[in-house]
Design an enzyme around this catalytic site. Structure first.
Site, PDB file in Angstrom:
ATOM      1  N   GLY A 191      -9.932 -39.132   8.387  1.00  0.00           N
ATOM      2  CA  GLY A 191      -9.894 -37.823   9.042  1.00  0.00           C
ATOM      3  C   GLY A 191      -9.352 -37.921  10.453  1.00  0.00           C
ATOM      4  O   GLY A 191     -10.097 -37.924  11.431  1.00  0.00           O
ATOM      5  N   TYR A 192      -8.034 -38.024  10.567  1.00  0.00           N
ATOM      6  CA  TYR A 192      -7.401 -38.118  11.889  1.00  0.00           C
ATOM      7  C   TYR A 192      -6.659 -36.823  12.227  1.00  0.00           C
ATOM      8  O   TYR A 192      -6.997 -36.113  13.150  1.00  0.00           O
ATOM      9  CB  TYR A 192      -6.413 -39.293  11.926  1.00  0.00           C
ATOM     10  CG  TYR A 192      -7.028 -40.655  12.159  1.00  0.00           C
ATOM     11  CD1 TYR A 192      -8.382 -40.886  11.928  1.00  0.00           C
ATOM     12  CD2 TYR A 192      -6.252 -41.719  12.597  1.00  0.00           C
ATOM     13  CE1 TYR A 192      -8.939 -42.140  12.136  1.00  0.00           C
ATOM     14  CE2 TYR A 192      -6.800 -42.974  12.814  1.00  0.00           C
ATOM     15  CZ  TYR A 192      -8.141 -43.187  12.577  1.00  0.00           C
ATOM     16  OH  TYR A 192      -8.673 -44.427  12.787  1.00  0.00           O
ATOM     17  N   GLU A 236      -3.022 -50.049   9.654  1.00  0.00           N
ATOM     18  CA  GLU A 236      -2.224 -49.228   8.743  1.00  0.00           C
ATOM     19  C   GLU A 236      -0.746 -49.596   8.852  1.00  0.00           C
ATOM     20  O   GLU A 236      -0.021 -49.613   7.870  1.00  0.00           O
ATOM     21  CB  GLU A 236      -2.443 -47.748   9.068  1.00  0.00           C
ATOM     22  CG  GLU A 236      -1.761 -46.813   8.103  1.00  0.00           C
ATOM     23  CD  GLU A 236      -2.196 -45.361   8.286  1.00  0.00           C
ATOM     24  OE1 GLU A 236      -1.916 -44.566   7.401  1.00  0.00           O
ATOM     25  OE2 GLU A 236      -2.802 -45.029   9.330  1.00  0.00           O
ATOM     26  N   GLU A 283       9.661 -41.324  15.098  1.00  0.00           N
ATOM     27  CA  GLU A 283       9.923 -41.055  16.519  1.00  0.00           C
ATOM     28  C   GLU A 283       8.800 -41.632  17.388  1.00  0.00           C
ATOM     29  O   GLU A 283       9.048 -42.150  18.479  1.00  0.00           O
ATOM     30  CB  GLU A 283      10.061 -39.554  16.749  1.00  0.00           C
ATOM     31  CG  GLU A 283      11.328 -38.944  16.133  1.00  0.00           C
ATOM     32  CD  GLU A 283      11.300 -38.867  14.611  1.00  0.00           C
ATOM     33  OE1 GLU A 283      10.202 -38.930  14.008  1.00  0.00           O
ATOM     34  OE2 GLU A 283      12.392 -38.760  14.002  1.00  0.00           O
TER      35      GLU A 283
END
Lengths: 395, 376
Positions: free
Chosen positions: A131-132, A248, A377
């Site tokens: 949950g970010y 990640e 980006e």
């Protein structure tokens, strides 16, 4: 410099290969070569397979032995993943818990938290989601506004998360929430563990361009979790969350190129069969994709050597994320070139479902890969600022 | 698995870098690139006598030190970084390996010690006015005569061909085609019937010559008619060597760009704080690091002399060629107007990147070669 296995590595590789030969059999073979961690097809069968892995401690293999792990070093983890890919075994639905949450918990969690959560990750009884992101906190992740306030022995959570992969399958969510209502930016955030099965949480699937819904919106309306379910100190959530992002972008993807190699090989086969491989431009494209995945492998080996020496993965993990996501997106586009007119048709019955074959899945899913876990980006900013030392943009 | 240089290899790199910083600063590069010979004989001797660079990877049996392609790659990378003007690539990478690949024991024992000691400047003459990098491009004709053959035809784009004392020539027997009928011959630089003409090169830091053979007597090197395998291997090795040279240059232009982006202020802030510039630098880093991974791995494959070499050589040559040229071109863009001047060194690297990209076949050529080699 030597790319051969050491005798110990060779023995370990044999062990893994033997285990896979004995266990990745029968109905599990239906899973061979399947998609990505969020692939919804055959979900129950995938979980059954992952429980077989967990029972023999191949889930959590890097954890210390005291937490049920095998304490495998980085080289051994890569060897396992190489053999896993060679066997064409499927990406894991339990990736979010095992790959992202467990290393964060091991690094920042309390002893009682490790004892509580790690065994259920290994046994694949509890699935996790991350949950970010929020509607107003995407690339600017520190802008999260989901709040948690203490009410006696419990946190009360209100707000909304989005792009929450597998939230509909998860029992738990590790979330970044604002615990200091007066704070802005990186400060005043905490890394909170929230049980998903409760009245205060609503999960709404978000249908993606693929036609499936692995992403979700998650609404917190007075959702509750115990006071002790904070990893790291209250208010230190940014640091903990960043560690997860490092995992990640880094180790979790070290072995991903092996699955990518299989995809290139499959695409070359298609090109040979449909005659596209006689076209000079297609030949250039296929060769370039082959080169790209090999270079990804060499990069991974250099990164691994660095990791073994220094023990940590630095901001250079951003190079890997930027590289593979762009490479994969290009592969998807090239797959459509190879398919030619057939690229305009998908699997599935007309008027019924929007079902994709593997190459169309790559073509579409890869559009998300240059966005999630830090858009390309953002990765270029990290490389520019933290690897090359260029000045930050004035804010 | 271990993908890192050893402590000794790092020390070699340091020693070569220090030497080149002292002996091949930009002022020397500019001085030498404007000469016809294109090198400084005194520095050439010091390279041999003080550092043993010419003998590095030549086996001890032939007067060398017996190091591997990994060490040779390190030396080439540093030379690429410094833009060293010297006949090192032609002598040590091309000629020495052609002799190692094709020559008999006696021939290796006769020819290699001179290269190892720095006395012999040598080159490989295989390309012709047709500009092809494969077997079909070889048309220079060899007519059997004595222990060798009489050579007639023209070689072009021969690296340092105008100064070499020893020329290894790839020639073809009359009536043959493709990879058949190719043999190597050795010819002295001042042989009768050989006319050598220095060429005006776009990249002035790497010299080339045209060699016209009018009935030149050549000594057979190795087995008559069986030269292609040795030449193909030499070209693969040379591509690997060139990749290592290219990544040295690519890292140099990246460093220059990053430094300039930190120093140069426009609109009241360093230009490196603008994402338009920052992201260019990030891409240059990604490509330079990836090119290094490919070049180093390829050097290891060359050191092992394993089956992977042909595929890895083409793979690396395609990747590194594109990466270096892109970095060298972006370096000019990031520097703005000053990067376009003769006075700034950006153009020296830009031109070296382009000449290296083309040498032994450009990225397009190697992607096609790779496609064939992996069976697409």
């Amino acid at each position: 410099m030597d790319f051969r296995d050491t005798p110990d590595e060779a023995a370990f590789r044999d062990e893994v290969r033997t285990w896979l030969t004995e266990h990745f059999v029968g109905e599990f073979r239906e899973l061979a070569g399947r998609g990505d961690p969020s692939d919804e097809d055959n979900y129950d069968l995938r979980i059954a397979w992952e429980r077989v892995l967990g029972a023999d401690r191949w889930v959590g293999m890097s954890w210390p032995v005291e937490y049920g792990g095998r304490a495998l070093d980085f080289s051994q983890q890569v060897i396992f993943n190489e053999e896993y890919a060679r066997a064409d075994a499927p990406p894991r639905a339990s990736f979010f818990g095992e790959g992202l949450f467990s290393p964060t918990l091991l690094a920042y969690g309390r002893e009682d938290q490790k004892r509580r959560f790690l065994p259920k990750i290994q046994s694949v009884e509890e699935m996790w989601c991350q949950g970010y992101s929020e509607p107003n906190a995407g690339s600017d992740l520190s802008n999260v506004s989901t709040r948690a306030e203490l009410d006696g022995d419990e946190w009360v959570v209100n707000g909304q998360k989005v792009w929450t992969t597998m939230a509909h399958r998860a029992q738990w969510c590790f979330a970044v929430v604002r615990t200091d209502p007066e704070s802005v930016g990186h400060k005043g955030l905490s890394y909170l563990l929230i049980p998903m099965d409760q009245p205060g949480i609503e999960v709404r699937p978000l249908k993606q361009m693929t036609g499936t819904a692995e992403f979700n919106e998650v609404f917190f309306d007075d959702a509750r979790t115990a006071k002790e379910n904070v990893v790291g100190d209250v208010g230190e959530g940014w640091k903990v969350a960043m560690a997860t992002l490092g995992f990640e972008r880094g180790t979790a993807f070290l072995s991903q190129q092996l699955a990518f190699q299989n995809e290139v090989a499959a695409l070359i086969d298609v090109a040979r069969e449909n005659g596209a491989s006689t076209n000079a431009t297609i030949r250039q494209e296929l060769a370039d994709s082959y080169i790209g995945v090999q270079v990804m492998k060499f990069n991974g080996m250099r990164m691994l050597t660095d990791l073994v020496k220094k023990g940590v993965i630095g901001p250079s993990s951003s190079i890997g994320k930027l590289y593979w996501s762009n490479w994969h997106r290009t592969l998807g586009e090239r797959a459509m070139h190879v398919l030619g007119a057939d690229a305009t048709l998908i699997a599935g019955d007309p008027g019924k479902d929007y079902a994709l074959d593997e190459f169309h899945r790559i073509f579409m899913v890869s559009r998300s890969e240059t966005i999630y876990a830090g858009a390309s980006e953002i990765q270029r900013n990290i490389i520019g600022e933290r690897v090359l030392g260029l000045p930050r943009e004035p804010r | 698995m271990n993908f890192a240089f050893s402590e000794e290899q790092d020390q070699l790199r340091d020693a070569v870098r220090k030497f080149l910083e002292a002996k091949s600063p930009e002022t020397e590069v500019r001085r030498l690139m404007e000469t016809t010979e294109g090198y400084d004989p005194a520095v050439w001797s010091q390279m041999a006598n003080e550092l043993g660079l010419q003998s590095l990877h030549i086996p001890e049996a032939y007067g060398g030190q017996g190091f591997s392609w990994v060490e040779l790659g390190i030396v080439l990378e540093e030379q690429g970084r410094a833009l060293l003007c010297a006949p090192y690539f032609s002598t040590v990478v091309l000629a020495a390996n052609a002799i190692l690949n094709a020559g008999t024991e006696d021939q290796k024992a006769a020819l290699l010690p001179g290269i190892a000691s720095g006395e012999t400047i040598a080159t490989l003459a295989f390309t012709e006015p047709n500009g092809k990098w494969d077997a079909s491009g070889i048309t220079l004709e060899a007519t059997p005569s004595g222990d060798g053959a009489t050579l007639s035809g023209t070689k072009m784009f021969v690296l340092d061909g105008h100064i070499a004392n020893l020329v290894v020539v790839a020639a073809r027997a009359a009536g043959t085609s493709g990879t058949d009928g190719i043999s190597f011959y050795t010819v002295d630089g001042d042989a009768a019937g050989l006319t050598r003409t220095a060429l005006a090169t776009m990249d002035q830091t790497r010299k080339q010559a045209k060699l016209e053979f009018n009935g030149v007597q050549g000594q057979l090197l190795g087995t008559a008619g069986a030269g292609w395998d040795a030449l193909s291997k030499t070209l693969d090795q040379a591509s690997v060597g060139l990749c290592n040279e290219m990544v040295g240059g690519s890292q140099y232009v990246l460093d220059e760009s990053v430094q300039y982006a930190k120093d140069r202020v426009q609109f009241g802030r360093p230009i490196g704080s603008f994402q338009a510039i920052k992201h260019k630098c990030a891409d240059m880093l990604l490509e330079t690091e990836s090119a290094k991974s490919a070049a180093y791995y390829a050097a290891w494959a060359a050191a092992e002399d394993n089956d992977e070499l042909p595929v890895v050589a083409s793979l690396a040559k395609a990747y590194c060629s594109d990466a270096y040229f892109h970095s060298a071109a972006e370096n000019i863009q990031i520097h703005g107007g000053i990067g376009f001047t003769w006075e700034h060194d950006a153009h020296l690297y830009f031109k070296r990147a382009k000449s290296s990209e083309i040498l032994f076949g450009d990225a397009t050529y190697h992607r096609e070669l790779l496609a064939q080699r992996i069976g697409i």
